[in-house]
Structure formats: structure tokens, C-alpha cells
Design a protein around this motif. Structure first.
Motif, PDB file in Angstrom:
ATOM      1  N   ILE A  91       0.837  -1.207   0.000  1.00  0.00           N
ATOM      2  CA  ILE A  91       0.000   0.000   0.000  1.00  0.00           C
ATOM      3  C   ILE A  91       0.869   1.253   0.000  1.00  0.00           C
ATOM      4  O   ILE A  91       0.619   2.202  -0.769  1.00  0.00           O
ATOM      5  CB  ILE A  91      -0.942  -0.011   1.218  1.00  0.00           C
ATOM      6  CG1 ILE A  91      -1.974  -1.142   1.084  1.00  0.00           C
ATOM      7  CG2 ILE A  91      -1.645   1.341   1.367  1.00  0.00           C
ATOM      8  CD1 ILE A  91      -2.812  -1.357   2.320  1.00  0.00           C
ATOM      9  N   LEU A  92       1.888   1.284   0.828  1.00  0.00           N
ATOM     10  CA  LEU A  92       2.742   2.468   0.909  1.00  0.00           C
ATOM     11  C   LEU A  92       3.536   2.668  -0.374  1.00  0.00           C
ATOM     12  O   LEU A  92       3.727   3.809  -0.820  1.00  0.00           O
ATOM     13  CB  LEU A  92       3.681   2.354   2.113  1.00  0.00           C
ATOM     14  CG  LEU A  92       3.010   2.463   3.484  1.00  0.00           C
ATOM     15  CD1 LEU A  92       4.019   2.200   4.597  1.00  0.00           C
ATOM     16  CD2 LEU A  92       2.374   3.836   3.663  1.00  0.00           C
ATOM     17  N   TYR A  93       4.002   1.577  -0.975  1.00  0.00           N
ATOM     18  CA  TYR A  93       4.730   1.725  -2.234  1.00  0.00           C
ATOM     19  C   TYR A  93       3.806   2.222  -3.349  1.00  0.00           C
ATOM     20  O   TYR A  93       4.204   3.038  -4.191  1.00  0.00           O
ATOM     21  CB  TYR A  93       5.367   0.396  -2.642  1.00  0.00           C
ATOM     22  CG  TYR A  93       6.256   0.518  -3.857  1.00  0.00           C
ATOM     23  CD1 TYR A  93       7.523   1.085  -3.757  1.00  0.00           C
ATOM     24  CD2 TYR A  93       5.817   0.088  -5.100  1.00  0.00           C
ATOM     25  CE1 TYR A  93       8.336   1.212  -4.878  1.00  0.00           C
ATOM     26  CE2 TYR A  93       6.616   0.213  -6.228  1.00  0.00           C
ATOM     27  CZ  TYR A  93       7.881   0.776  -6.101  1.00  0.00           C
ATOM     28  OH  TYR A  93       8.680   0.915  -7.212  1.00  0.00           O
ATOM     29  N   GLY A  94       2.560   1.761  -3.330  1.00  0.00           N
ATOM     30  CA  GLY A  94       1.614   2.208  -4.342  1.00  0.00           C
ATOM     31  C   GLY A  94       1.266   3.677  -4.225  1.00  0.00           C
ATOM     32  O   GLY A  94       0.987   4.341  -5.231  1.00  0.00           O
ATOM     33  N   THR A  95       1.273   4.196  -2.999  1.00  0.00           N
ATOM     34  CA  THR A  95       0.902   5.602  -2.798  1.00  0.00           C
ATOM     35  C   THR A  95       2.103   6.550  -2.867  1.00  0.00           C
ATOM     36  O   THR A  95       1.970   7.693  -3.298  1.00  0.00           O
ATOM     37  CB  THR A  95       0.197   5.786  -1.440  1.00  0.00           C
ATOM     38  OG1 THR A  95       1.027   5.242  -0.401  1.00  0.00           O
ATOM     39  CG2 THR A  95      -1.148   5.075  -1.440  1.00  0.00           C
ATOM     40  N   LEU A  96       3.269   6.088  -2.453  1.00  0.00           N
ATOM     41  CA  LEU A  96       4.447   6.955  -2.386  1.00  0.00           C
ATOM     42  C   LEU A  96       5.463   6.679  -3.483  1.00  0.00           C
ATOM     43  O   LEU A  96       6.307   7.534  -3.787  1.00  0.00           O
ATOM     44  CB  LEU A  96       5.128   6.812  -1.017  1.00  0.00           C
ATOM     45  CG  LEU A  96       4.332   7.327   0.183  1.00  0.00           C
ATOM     46  CD1 LEU A  96       4.989   6.891   1.488  1.00  0.00           C
ATOM     47  CD2 LEU A  96       4.204   8.835   0.145  1.00  0.00           C
ATOM     48  N   LEU A 144      10.117   3.028  -1.007  1.00  0.00           N
ATOM     49  CA  LEU A 144      10.130   2.468   0.348  1.00  0.00           C
ATOM     50  C   LEU A 144      11.388   2.875   1.099  1.00  0.00           C
ATOM     51  O   LEU A 144      11.645   2.378   2.184  1.00  0.00           O
ATOM     52  CB  LEU A 144      10.018   0.936   0.294  1.00  0.00           C
ATOM     53  CG  LEU A 144       8.664   0.397  -0.177  1.00  0.00           C
ATOM     54  CD1 LEU A 144       8.690  -1.116  -0.274  1.00  0.00           C
ATOM     55  CD2 LEU A 144       7.544   0.846   0.763  1.00  0.00           C
ATOM     56  N   ASN A 145      12.184   3.762   0.516  1.00  0.00           N
ATOM     57  CA  ASN A 145      13.315   4.328   1.234  1.00  0.00           C
ATOM     58  C   ASN A 145      12.786   5.292   2.286  1.00  0.00           C
ATOM     59  O   ASN A 145      11.981   6.191   1.985  1.00  0.00           O
ATOM     60  CB  ASN A 145      14.236   5.052   0.253  1.00  0.00           C
ATOM     61  CG  ASN A 145      15.428   5.677   0.949  1.00  0.00           C
ATOM     62  OD1 ASN A 145      15.342   6.785   1.457  1.00  0.00           O
ATOM     63  ND2 ASN A 145      16.544   4.967   0.960  1.00  0.00           N
ATOM     64  N   MET A 146      13.202   5.132   3.526  1.00  0.00           N
ATOM     65  CA  MET A 146      12.613   5.902   4.619  1.00  0.00           C
ATOM     66  C   MET A 146      12.796   7.401   4.438  1.00  0.00           C
ATOM     67  O   MET A 146      11.871   8.193   4.671  1.00  0.00           O
ATOM     68  CB  MET A 146      13.216   5.450   5.954  1.00  0.00           C
ATOM     69  CG  MET A 146      12.878   4.028   6.341  1.00  0.00           C
ATOM     70  SD  MET A 146      13.497   3.626   7.989  1.00  0.00           S
ATOM     71  CE  MET A 146      13.359   1.849   7.992  1.00  0.00           C
ATOM     72  N   ALA A 147      13.998   7.813   4.046  1.00  0.00           N
ATOM     73  CA  ALA A 147      14.253   9.238   3.865  1.00  0.00           C
ATOM     74  C   ALA A 147      13.409   9.802   2.729  1.00  0.00           C
ATOM     75  O   ALA A 147      12.845  10.906   2.840  1.00  0.00           O
ATOM     76  CB  ALA A 147      15.741   9.465   3.598  1.00  0.00           C
ATOM     77  N   ASP A 148      13.291   9.070   1.631  1.00  0.00           N
ATOM     78  CA  ASP A 148      12.482   9.514   0.497  1.00  0.00           C
ATOM     79  C   ASP A 148      11.001   9.554   0.871  1.00  0.00           C
ATOM     80  O   ASP A 148      10.264  10.474   0.476  1.00  0.00           O
ATOM     81  CB  ASP A 148      12.722   8.582  -0.682  1.00  0.00           C
ATOM     82  CG  ASP A 148      12.356   9.221  -2.013  1.00  0.00           C
ATOM     83  OD1 ASP A 148      12.390  10.460  -2.104  1.00  0.00           O
ATOM     84  OD2 ASP A 148      12.051   8.486  -2.971  1.00  0.00           O
ATOM     85  N   MET A 149      10.554   8.564   1.623  1.00  0.00           N
ATOM     86  CA  MET A 149       9.165   8.546   2.080  1.00  0.00           C
ATOM     87  C   MET A 149       8.868   9.744   2.969  1.00  0.00           C
ATOM     88  O   MET A 149       7.790  10.341   2.893  1.00  0.00           O
ATOM     89  CB  MET A 149       8.874   7.250   2.845  1.00  0.00           C
ATOM     90  CG  MET A 149       8.896   5.996   1.987  1.00  0.00           C
ATOM     91  SD  MET A 149       8.737   4.488   2.979  1.00  0.00           S
ATOM     92  CE  MET A 149       7.023   4.586   3.477  1.00  0.00           C
ATOM     93  N   ALA A 150       9.843  10.111   3.815  1.00  0.00           N
ATOM     94  CA  ALA A 150       9.648  11.239   4.730  1.00  0.00           C
ATOM     95  C   ALA A 150       9.433  12.546   3.974  1.00  0.00           C
ATOM     96  O   ALA A 150       8.704  13.428   4.442  1.00  0.00           O
ATOM     97  CB  ALA A 150      10.859  11.365   5.652  1.00  0.00           C
ATOM     98  N   ILE A 151      10.038  12.659   2.807  1.00  0.00           N
ATOM     99  CA  ILE A 151       9.881  13.865   2.001  1.00  0.00           C
ATOM    100  C   ILE A 151       8.548  13.857   1.262  1.00  0.00           C
ATOM    101  O   ILE A 151       7.845  14.876   1.198  1.00  0.00           O
ATOM    102  CB  ILE A 151      11.050  13.982   1.005  1.00  0.00           C
ATOM    103  CG1 ILE A 151      12.369  14.184   1.763  1.00  0.00           C
ATOM    104  CG2 ILE A 151      10.825  15.128   0.025  1.00  0.00           C
ATOM    105  CD1 ILE A 151      13.591  14.116   0.894  1.00  0.00           C
ATOM    106  N   LYS A 152       8.160  12.705   0.727  1.00  0.00           N
ATOM    107  CA  LYS A 152       6.979  12.634  -0.125  1.00  0.00           C
ATOM    108  C   LYS A 152       5.671  12.518   0.632  1.00  0.00           C
ATOM    109  O   LYS A 152       4.608  12.834   0.096  1.00  0.00           O
ATOM    110  CB  LYS A 152       7.125  11.441  -1.085  1.00  0.00           C
ATOM    111  CG  LYS A 152       8.252  11.607  -2.096  1.00  0.00           C
ATOM    112  CD  LYS A 152       8.337  10.421  -3.035  1.00  0.00           C
ATOM    113  CE  LYS A 152       9.430  10.623  -4.088  1.00  0.00           C
ATOM    114  NZ  LYS A 152       9.545   9.467  -5.004  1.00  0.00           N
TER     115      LYS A 152
END
Length: 503
Positions: free
Chosen positions: A179-184, A187-195
């Protein structure tokens, strides 16, 4: 020195694989020597890594030269390097205990031990949530086999429950990641934190579902209510070295909660800001409460130790719910204390059980100990540390947690439960000590086995950590505060770990 970040993963992997090959695999003494050397190398490299991070700052290690967010990244910061050093010290002490004879109960103990350490260290160091899942599976597969080490009906039954629950948890983990990969799209934590702050509407709602699925998974690993019920029986049925190593297993789940819900879903996350806090508050407080009840009802020293792990998990989850740098600093200090003190008590319970005949570690009248003074002194130190009495580290850790509360409401909920948990431990340890050391029948049992030298050294090292944490409390608390500040600073935690990405 540029490859230092991967050493805590590489060392146990190589030593574990080496012990699967002949002639080492056929000789238990060769495996023991190899394991001691491996854990010693791991301890030294982890200490050097912590020193390097403290002096030079965060180290990003991109495997194969593929930079984040596209490649596999390891992130060694003050939080992860501290917990890696904690794992290395714990594994060295536990291995000292195991080589006294506990490793003979089943095949492949030493390779499995190393592979579990590799999984734990990998979970602490990874900068990618998918690789967090991978390392979770590595440590879990090793733990499945270690749990039934030495066999027996009770071990097999506890292992079955443990395996089924974790298989369900692994499935939920994959659903959440999907789900998180589909929305963001990452799955890199730093990249996810930005997006994550850019998500809105239905996409944000979908991402929230994935984030809450991960909270369920991490809560299972951390023994958070209502997913705590597997822990007492599982830990109590495991062999002493395995139970002692398992003392850090719940900390992997708690670390994941801090890392994911502070760095990714923290205050900066827009519609998803602090989404775990409303769930963590009641569940953390109830975990402390149910753990305290379990402490009161514990019929044996091993089950008491396991219930104290639940209480410590609840206390650490309360710090995550407070969601401040001060609370995170307190959690890091208390995490180190509770892991080592709990592990020491598991090993001590095993030594005491072997000297009491059929009574083992149950709180019933039995034959006296072979080494009453030695065990009595170790029991007193362990009890004081886990109760949270001065002048040992448990007192300092709990004071830091209490001081981290920010509002009257937080104080009204956290203070009574923390103090009641300490009171429950005080009463139970007093009852246990009276029964174990003062209520005797007859003489020393013929089958009583005195503690061996390496077992005494192992327990002594774990218990000595408590006064050392107090003696160097100022420096350690300053370090944990710096680590917490970095974790709560999204500018340092995210953008600095993504080369080429600017604000």
C-alpha cells in the motif's frame, strides 16, 4: 573505514556460514571458539562504528554504489549504532554463557545464533522499509529454530504459537508495504519522509491504512497489548541463552515504531502527521498495566522476567506516544538498561533452577542453593535494577521517562502506571527472594549443578552494566539526547541521506 557500517551484518553472516562447513561443523569446541571470536569481533567493530559516528556524523552506505532511494542503503546514525553496540555486547555475554554447555541441546545452535544477530543488526541499520521486512524475516527464521533448541513438548507448543503469529505479522507487513509503495512510489525511509507530506485526499487515506498495518506488525514484535500474550510462555520455555538474546527482540519492534513514526509519519507529514499517537497512548498504558498484573501473578522467575519485558515495552511505547526528543532520549537510555538487566535475570534464573532440584525456578519451598551468597548478591543487583531503585540504572531511566512528560494529562497517566509497575516488581521480587533463599527443605540436592566460570562472568558483565550506566550517566544521556534530536530533525534525517535531492 568506509565499509564499517556493513560489518555488523557481514561479521555474523560470515561466521555463521563458516560454522556450517566441515570440519568446524562437526566439532562443538571449534564452533564455540569460532562463536566467541565472532561475537568479540562484532563487539569491537560495533564500538568503533559508534565512535566514528559520534565524531564524524551519520554514515550512509550504498550497497553496490547504487545511491538512495534506488539502491539498498544502510544508515548508521547515533540511534542505530547505539543499538548495534547493545546487540553486540548482549550477544558476546550470552555466548559466554552458552559455551558452558547450553549449546549442546540441539544442532546448529551457533550458526543460528549468528544469523539471528545478523537479522537484528540489519533491522537496526537499514534505511529502507522493504529491507526492514527482509531482516525481520532473517531474525525470525533463526528464532524459530532457536526457540525449540533442546526440544521438548513445552518448547514445541510455544514455538508453534510464536511461528503462527509471526507468519500472520509478516503477511500484514507485506500488505502494508504494498500500500505504501503504491501511494508513495518508494520504500526508502528518507524519500518517504519527504513525499508523505504531499499526499492528500483518498491517497492520504490509503497511505494511512498502510501505516496503521505496519503499526500492528511492529506492535506484535514489541509485545504491545493486545498482541503481547505470546511473550511470557515463549520466553519462559526457551533455553536460557535464547531467552536472554530474545530480550532485545521486542526492542526491534519498538525501534521500528520510533524510526517509522518519527522520521516518516512525524509532525511534518501533513494529513498523516503523528497518526500513530492516538493509538499508542492507550495501548502503551494498558501494556504497562497488563504487564504489572502479570508480574504480580508470576509463579516462577522466568515468567517474572518475561512479564517485566512486557512492562518495559509498555514504558518505551509510552515514550513513543509522548513523541518528543526528551522522551526518545529517555527511551534509548531505558532500552539499553532493560535489555541487559532482563537478559541477566533470564540467565540467573537458569542457574538458580539447576540448583533447586525439581522445584527449578518456581516460587515454592525447595532445597537450598549450592552457591547461596553468589546467587543472592546477583539476585539483589538484578532486582534493584529491574524495580528501578536507586542507585542503579533502572531508577535513572524511569526518572528520565517521568521527566519527559509534557502536559498535566500525560503526567497524570504516565506517572501512576510507571510507579505502580515498579511497586509490582518490588513486591514480587521481595516475595520471590524470601521464598528462593530463606524457605528451604533438607540439604542441597544431589543433582544440583553449580554455576560454571563462564556463566558467572556472563551474568556479572550484564549486571555490571547497570552501575556503569549510572557512573557514565551524564555522557550517555547527552549522547542519547543528541541521537533523539537527530531522529526528530527531518532536515537531517531525510535530505542528508538522499544525495542530489534538495529542499
Amino acid at each position: 573505514m568506509q565499509h564499517l557500517s556493513i560489518f555488523p551484518i557481514l561479521i555474523p553472516l560470515l561466521f555463521g556460514a563458516l560454522m556450517l562447513l566441515p570440519p568446524i561443523s562437526r566439532d562443538i569446541n571449534s564452533q564455540r571458539v569460532t562463536s566467541i571470536i565472532g561475537t568479540l569481533f562484532l563487539l569491537i567493530s560495533s564500538a568503533v562504528l559508534l565512535y566514528k559516528i559520534n565524531t564524524d556524523g551519520v554514515q550512509l552506505y550504498a550497497l553496490g554504489g547504487w545511491q538512495a532511494p534506488f539502491g539498498i542503503a544502510l544508515v548508521a546514525d547515533k540511534v542505530s549504532s547505539l543499538l548495534v553496540l547493545l546487540t553486540a555486547f548482549l550477544s558476546f555475554c550470552v555466548m559466554l554463557y552458552a559455551v558452558a554447555g547450553q549449546d549442546r541441546g540441539g544442532a546448529y545452535f551457533h550458526p543460528l545464533f549468528m544469523f539471528q544477530i545478523m537479522g537484528i543488526n540489519g533491522a537496526f541499520l537499514t534505511g529502507d522499509i522493504f529491507n526492514l521486512f527482509v531482516f525481520f524475516e532473517v531474525l525470525l527464521i533463526a528464532s524459530y529454530a532457536l526457540l525449540i533448541h533442546a526440544g521438548g513438548k513445552q518448547k514445541t507448543q510455544a514455538a508453534l504459537h510464536y511461528v503462527i503469529l509471526n507468519l500472520v505479522g509478516s503477511s500484514l507487513f507485506l500488505f502494508g508495504l504494498g500500500i505504501l509503495y503504491g501511494t508513495l512510489g518508494t520504500l526508502n525511509m528518507a524519500d518517504m519522509a519527504i513525499k508523505v507530506g504531499e499526499l492528500q485526499g483518498e491517497t492520504a487515506t490509503l497511505a494511512k491504512t498502510g501505516a496503521l498495518l505496519l503499526l500492528v506488525v511492529f506492535g506484535l514484535k514489541a509485545a504491545m497489548l493486545p498482541m503481547h500474550f505470546w511473550l511470557p510462555k515463549t520466553y519462559a520455555s526457551a533455553s536460557a541463552p535464547v531467552a536472554a538474546l530474545f530480550a532485545i527482540m521486542t526492542k526491534v519492534g519498538i525501534y521500528s515504531i520510533f524510526r517509522v513514526y518519527t522520521v516518516i509519519f512525524g509532525e511534518h507529514a501533513g494529513e498523516l502527521a503523528n497518526i500513530a499517537t492516538p493509538w499508542l497512548w492507550p495501548l502503551a498504558l494498558l501494556t504497562i498495566a497488563i504487564g504489572s498484573i502479570g508480574v504480580f501473578a508470576s509463579p516462577s522467575l522466568k515468567i517474572l522476567s518475561a512479564n517485566l519485558v512486557i512492562v518495559s515495552s509498555g514504558s518505551l511505547l509510552a515514550c513513543a506516544a509522548i513523541n518528543s526528543a526528551a522522551a526518545t532520549s529517555a527511551a534509548l537510555y531505558y532500552m539499553v538498561h532493560s535489555t541487559l538487566a532482563s537478559a541477566g535475570l533470564f540467565l540467573l534464573a537458569d542457574v538458580m533452577a539447576r540448583q533447586r532440584g525439581k522445584a527449578e525456578d518456581r516460587f515454592v519451598r525447595s532445597r537450598p542453593f549450592v552457591q547461596p551468597r553468589l546467587l543472592g548478591f546477583a539476585f539483589a543487583i538484578s532486582a534493584l535494577a529491574l524495580i528501578g531503585m536507586p542507585p542503579l540504572s533502572g531508577f535513572v531511566g524511569k526518572i528520565m521517562i517521568l521527566q519527559a512528560t509534557q502536559s498535566t494529562a500525560q503526567t497524570m497517566w504516565v506517572w501512576p502506571l510507571i510507579l505502580i509497575g515498579s511497586l509490582a516488581a518490588l513486591i514480587t521480587f521481595s516475595r520471590a527472594g524470601t521464598t528462593l533463599f530463606w524457605r528451604h527443605n533438607g540439604t542441597v540436592a544431589n543433582e544440583a549443578i553449580p554455576a560454571k566460570t563462564t556463566e558467572i562472568i556472563s551474568i556479572a558483565l550484564l549486571l555490571l552494566a547497570s552501575p556503569i550506566l549510572v557512573l557514565f550517566g551524564g555522557d550517555i544521556s547527552e549522547f542519547t539526547q543528541q541521537a533523539a534530536d537527530y531522529l526528530h530533525d527531518i532536515q537531517s534525517s531525510a535530505y542528508d541521506l538522499l544525495p542530489g535531492v534538495t529542499q
